[in-house]
Every structure is written in structure tokens, then in C-alpha cells.
Design a protein around this motif. Structure first.
Motif, short mmCIF file in Angstrom:
data_model
loop_
_atom_site.label_atom_id
_atom_site.label_comp_id
_atom_site.label_asym_id
_atom_site.label_seq_id
_atom_site.Cartn_x
_atom_site.Cartn_y
_atom_site.Cartn_z
N MET A 177 0.83 -1.21 0.00
CA MET A 177 0.00 0.00 0.00
C MET A 177 0.85 1.25 0.00
O MET A 177 1.99 1.25 0.47
N LYS A 178 0.27 2.34 -0.53
CA LYS A 178 0.98 3.62 -0.61
C LYS A 178 1.30 4.15 0.78
O LYS A 178 2.41 4.63 1.04
N ALA A 202 10.47 7.24 -0.43
CA ALA A 202 9.28 6.50 -0.86
C ALA A 202 8.99 6.77 -2.33
O ALA A 202 9.39 7.80 -2.89
N LEU A 203 8.28 5.82 -2.96
CA LEU A 203 7.84 5.97 -4.35
C LEU A 203 6.49 5.29 -4.51
O LEU A 203 6.40 4.07 -4.37
N HIS A 204 5.45 6.09 -4.78
CA HIS A 204 4.12 5.50 -4.99
C HIS A 204 3.26 6.44 -5.83
O HIS A 204 3.64 7.59 -6.11
N GLY A 205 2.10 5.95 -6.24
CA GLY A 205 1.27 6.65 -7.21
C GLY A 205 0.62 7.92 -6.71
O GLY A 205 0.18 8.74 -7.53
N ASP A 206 0.51 8.14 -5.40
CA ASP A 206 -0.13 9.35 -4.89
C ASP A 206 0.84 10.54 -4.83
O ASP A 206 0.42 11.65 -4.53
N MET A 207 2.11 10.30 -5.10
CA MET A 207 3.09 11.39 -5.08
C MET A 207 2.96 12.23 -6.35
O MET A 207 2.59 11.73 -7.40
N GLU A 208 3.26 13.51 -6.24
CA GLU A 208 3.31 14.37 -7.41
C GLU A 208 4.42 13.90 -8.34
O GLU A 208 5.40 13.30 -7.90
N GLN A 209 4.30 14.22 -9.63
CA GLN A 209 5.29 13.78 -10.61
C GLN A 209 6.70 14.23 -10.24
O GLN A 209 7.66 13.48 -10.31
N THR A 236 5.75 0.94 -4.01
CA THR A 236 4.65 0.05 -4.36
C THR A 236 4.92 -0.56 -5.73
O THR A 236 5.74 -0.07 -6.50
N ASP A 237 4.20 -1.65 -6.05
CA ASP A 237 4.42 -2.34 -7.32
C ASP A 237 4.19 -1.44 -8.52
O ASP A 237 4.98 -1.40 -9.45
N VAL A 238 3.07 -0.69 -8.49
CA VAL A 238 2.70 0.11 -9.66
C VAL A 238 3.74 1.19 -9.91
O VAL A 238 4.16 1.42 -11.04
N ALA A 239 4.18 1.87 -8.84
CA ALA A 239 5.14 2.97 -9.01
C ALA A 239 6.47 2.46 -9.54
O ALA A 239 7.16 3.15 -10.30
N ALA A 240 6.85 1.24 -9.15
CA ALA A 240 8.16 0.71 -9.55
C ALA A 240 8.11 -0.05 -10.86
O ALA A 240 9.14 -0.50 -11.35
N ARG A 241 6.92 -0.20 -11.43
CA ARG A 241 6.80 -0.96 -12.68
C ARG A 241 7.61 -0.29 -13.78
O ARG A 241 7.45 0.90 -14.05
N GLY A 242 8.51 -1.03 -14.37
CA GLY A 242 9.30 -0.51 -15.47
C GLY A 242 10.56 0.21 -15.06
O GLY A 242 11.31 0.65 -15.92
#
Length: 505
Positions: A260-261, A280-287, A308-314
Motif C-alpha cells: 500500500m501507498k 518512498a515511491l508511490h502513485g499518490d506522489m506528485e510527478q 509500491t508495485d505500480v510505481a516501480a513498474r518498469g
């Protein structure tokens, strides 16, 4: 079967010349350091060059960007229009794909633009007016451009959906379906995904026409350069376990995956409070925050990234020595994706997973599915950790080169202090920068772990021998709590007063 495997290996060894790429593209491939095609490239490239729609199931790190990127570059007509569209779930992945296609197509004068939220629309419009041939976009911002008719000469004949399952998880499926209402009916569509859940299969039926199927199995993507371990702990010990393992392993660069974020933020903040260089690195952070975290990790300003998985994808970051799973991944595919962040470019890596006694069977399921050996370890005590860190310190000292500046200072002080005192003072300075804290004992002992393994093996045998019985195996499962410690206070050894932990300089 053997003949198929041999033919496959021969194709890989044949190099990229087998695909009939133009000379400038081959030069770009070689300049990028690509020597032989990966399995996904061997299977997908001929199909894409042949004009087929494609469903390709493959993990991140298998070379799939080149699997669709190289045929796109090969087929570009350079007619002044936007000829290819690549849709991807995250900004980081959009930038990464754009950079790779630009690099591969440099000698072909391939122009790419990445389009994503968090970036000024006016600046994106200016870039789009420079006649790019390939657009790499996230769904939300792409849809905004399409609705407002900002894409001129937009006639893509090749569409790529990359990391489709992640777009599903991020709630982009409705956006994707709307995007396809703006696209030409006559097109080639390529769908890449690590997993194939039902909604992705349904989407594929709607947008693809007689697609070919390519699948690189989990077994093919398991990296033998990664040492895989797991530790059995109690739920409340996760943070203590992570801290102890970081201290004992002394990783050079680490990614800790959370589910979780909020968990990523909380763990990162706690590690920082304990003196670690973490972010930290997750989808709720600003670009800008996300990019700053990635850059800090790449450049060594922080050496622990909690993601999180999504933020680190790629993410493609070199020299990651360790990957930690704070919780067991939700499925074997996610496990393979996570641990694939380490053990890259021929370097060795270590993947560590924390699990509770009740999650033991999940570890075994991942091991069986991925055909990987995941070894059971016991979390070291304070004394064992001190011994490991001391050993590494000694090894580093013995291997460290002597600089001219060090010799200069030594000449200045050697008459004022004897060698023994000097060595002890220098060691004291070095060891002052680190300390180890927390309970002396974390997780289950080796004896507890063996009992747990034996009990679960017995449960499995009973399950196989008495299907539909009166719950004989259930009684055993209720005893799993017996492997918890009777008192947390029993873990809080006074030896913690002599502990050491890492501090920031």
C-alpha cells in the motif's frame, strides 16, 4: 519438443540480422549494446513485422520494449504524421520507453514524445507540433489531448498497450476503451501484459483482430543470478526484521516493496527516523516528487527506495543489490517482477521475503510455480549481526586502496601517535557511524521453523489421504499461533543497550 527448443536457441544466437532490419536500425541496436534477441523478441518481432495483432504475456525485464519498438521503427514511413502510439500506465515507464525507442532509432532519425500528467500542456503541445513519429502516453493525459483535439496529423497505424494489467489495477480500463474510439479502424494493435486477468482478456476481444499469442512463461524469466530467501516472522516484527536484515546484509542499493501507498510512506519515514538514507515511491506522489525520488536513488543520495508495485513498474535502475518483499506478493507473477529489479546485467542479487507462519504455504506455492529455489533463513541476532558487520568492515579495510592524501596525513601525525593507537582511533571513527538496535531475537528460531515445516508437510499428507474427512487437518492449523512468542517482552533483550545502527553522515 527438443527440436523446438534447439530451434529457439538457434534463433536467439542468430542475432538481430535474422529479422531483416534496415542497416541504420541494426547500427542503433548494436550501439545500444544489444547482441542477441531475448525469447520474447524472437517470438514477437516476426509477428509484428508480419502485420499481425498480438497478445504477448511477459514480465518486465524480458526485453519487450524492443520487441515492439524495433518493428515500429522498421515500419515508419516518415510521412509527417504520428504513426505509432504506445500507451503505458505510469509516467516513469512512458519516459523510459521513449528514451529507449529514441536510442534504438537514433540513426533512423526517429522522433518520440512522451505525454503524461503533471507536465505543462502548453509544453506538450509544442513538442507534438514538431512532427513526432511515435507518441508514448499515459491514458489520462492522452485522453485529455484527444478530447480537446490537440493531436494534429494523428493517424497511428500501430497501437501498443504496455503493462495492460497494471492499467487495469490503476483503473484506466474505461479510459482505454474511450481512447480506442478516437483511433483508426484499420490498425495493428499489440497488447503486452505480465498477467491475463479476465477484464484484460475481454478488452483484447474488443480491440484486437485475430491476434497471435506469445507467452514467455514465469519459468523462462526466473533469473539464476538472484539468491532467493525467506524469513518467517510474527506480524508485529516486520519493521524490526527489515531493519535487522538491512544491518546484517549491508546492501549497496535496496528496493523494499510494500502493498500500500501509506505503508510505503510510513516505512520510509521510520527508516529515515532511524538514520537510514531512504525515500518512498508511490502513485499518490506528485510527478516531481516521484522523479526526485528516482533520481536520488539512481545517483546515490538515498540507498533505500520503499516502493509500491505500480510505481516501480518498469524502473530500470542498475546496481540494485537487494530486493525486499515487506509482505508476500499477491501472486507469483508479481514476485518475479519484483525480484527482477536485482541481479541485472550479469551481476548477482539477493531477494528477501518476509512471511508469517500462516503464509508459509504461499512461499511454497510461489517456489513451485516459478520453479525457483527459495531458501529458508533465520534472522540473525544482535551478536550475529555484529559479527557479520565487523567481518565486512575488516574485508573492506583490507581491500581498500591507500590514497596519496592518506599518506600525506599519515606523515604529519606518525611521530605523535603509535600505530596501534592510530588504528584503534580510526576504527572508532568508522564504527561510530553505525549501530544496531532492536530486539535481540526476531522471528522464529530454526527449531520452530523445522517444526512448522514438518507440521505443514503432515497436513499436506493428511489432505491427500483423507479428502472430505471430518476436519482432521483443521485442528493442526489452529495451532499455528503456537509458533508465536509467548511474550513480546521476551524479545526485548537488554543486549539492545549495546546495539549499533546505521546513521546518516
Amino acid at each position: 519438443m527438443d527440436n523446438h527448443v534447439n530451434a529457439h536457441e538457434e534463433q536467439e544466437q542468430a542475432g538481430f540480422e535474422q529479422f531483416g532490419f534496415k542497416e541504420n536500425l541494426l547500427r542503433g541496436i548494436h550501439e545500444a549494446g544489444f547482441k542477441v534477441p531475448s525469447p520474447i523478441q524472437v517470438e514477437a518481432i516476426p509477428l509484428v513485422l508480419g502485420g499481425h495483432d498480438l497478445i504477448a504475456q511477459a514480465q518486465t525485464g524480458t526485453g519487450k520494449t524492443a520487441a515492439f519498438g524495433l518493428p515500429i521503427i522498421q515500419n515508419l514511413k516518415n510521412d509527417g504524421s504520428i504513426e505509432a502510439l504506445i500507451i503505458t500506465p505510469t509516467r516513469e515507464l512512458a519516459v523510459q520507453i521513449s528514451d529507449e525507442i529514441f536510442k534504438l532509432g537514433r540513426n533512423c532519425r526517429t522522433k518520440t514524445v512522451s505525454v503524461y500528467g503533471g507536465q505543462a500542456i502548453r509544453r506538450q503541445v509544442e513538442l507534438l507540433e514538431k512532427a513526432p513519429q511515435v507518441i508514448i502516453a499515459t491514458p489520462g493525459r492522452l485522453l485529455d489531448h484527444l478530447r480537446n483535439d490537440r493531436l494534429k496529423n494523428f493517424n497511428p497505424t500501430t497501437i501498443v498497450l504496455d503493462e495492460s494489467d497494471e492499467m487495469l489495477d490503476m483503473g484506466f480500463l474505461d479510459d482505454i476503451e474511450e481512447i480506442f474510439t478516437y483511433l483508426p479502424a484499420s490498425r495493428q494493435t499489440l497488447l503486452f501484459s505480465a498477467t491475463m486477468p479476465a477484464p484484460i482478456k475481454n478488452l483484447a476481444q474488443k480491440i484486437l483482430h485475430n491476434p497471435k499469442m506469445v507467452k514467455v512463461t514465469t519459468n523462462e524469466t526466473t533469473n539464476s543470478d538472484i539468491s532467493q530467501r525467506y524469513y518467517i516472522i510474527n506480524e508485529y516484527e516486520r519493521e524490526d526484521a527489515i531493519v535487522r536484515l538491512i544491518d546484517s546484509e549491508a546492501p549497496s542499493k535496496t528496493i523494499i516493496f510494500t502493498r500500500m501507498k501509506k505503508e510505503a510512506d510510513d516505512l520510509s519515514n521510520r527508516l529515515i527516523a532511524k538514520g537510514y538514507q531512504a525515500g518512498a515511491l508511490h502513485g499518490d506522489m506528485e510527478q516531481r516528487e516521484r522523479q526526485a525520488a528516482v533520481n536520488a536513488f539512481k545517483q546515490g543520495a538515498i540507498d533505500i527506495l520503499v516502493a509500491t508495485d505500480v510505481a516501480a513498474r518498469g524502473l530500470d535502475i542498475s546496481n540494485v543489490s537487494h530486493v525486499f518483499n515487506y509482505h508476500i506478493p499477491l501472486n507469483p507473477e508479481s514476485y518475479v517482477h519484483r525480484i527482477g529489479r536485482t541481479g541485472r546485467a550479469g551481476k548477482k542479487g539477493i531477494a528477501i521475503t518476509l512471511a508469517t507462519p500462516l503464509e508459509f504455504k504461499e512461499i511454497r506455492r510461489i517456489s513451485e510455480t516459478t520453479k525457483a529455489t527459495i531458501e529458508l533463513y533465520e534472522i540473525p541476532t544482535i551478536a550475529e549481526t555484529l559479527k557479520q558487520t565487523d567481518s565486512k568492515l575488516i574485508q573492506n579495510l583490507l581491500n581498500h586502496s591507500i590514497t596519496d592524501d592518506a599518506l600525506r596525513i599519515y606523515e604529519q601525525i606518525r611521530g605523535e601517535i603509535d600505530t596501534t593507537q592510530l588504528a584503534c582511533k580510526l576504527l572508532s571513527m568508522l564504527m561510530k557511524k553505525s549501530s544496531i538496535m532492536g530486539p535481540n531475537k526476531i522471528g522464529l528460531s530454526k527449531e520452530d521453523l523445522m517444526q512448522l515445516k514438518n507440521r505443514l508437510s503432515g497436513d499436506d499428507r493428511r489432505d491427500r489421504n483423507s479428502r472430505g474427512g471430518k476436519g482432521g487437518s483443521r485442528g493442526g492449523s489452529r495451532n499455528s499461533g503456537g509458533y508465536r512468542r509467548d511474550s513480546r517482552d521476551g524479545n526485548r533483550s537488554s543486549e539492545g543497550n549495546y546495539s549499533r545502527r546505521k546513521r546518516r553522515d
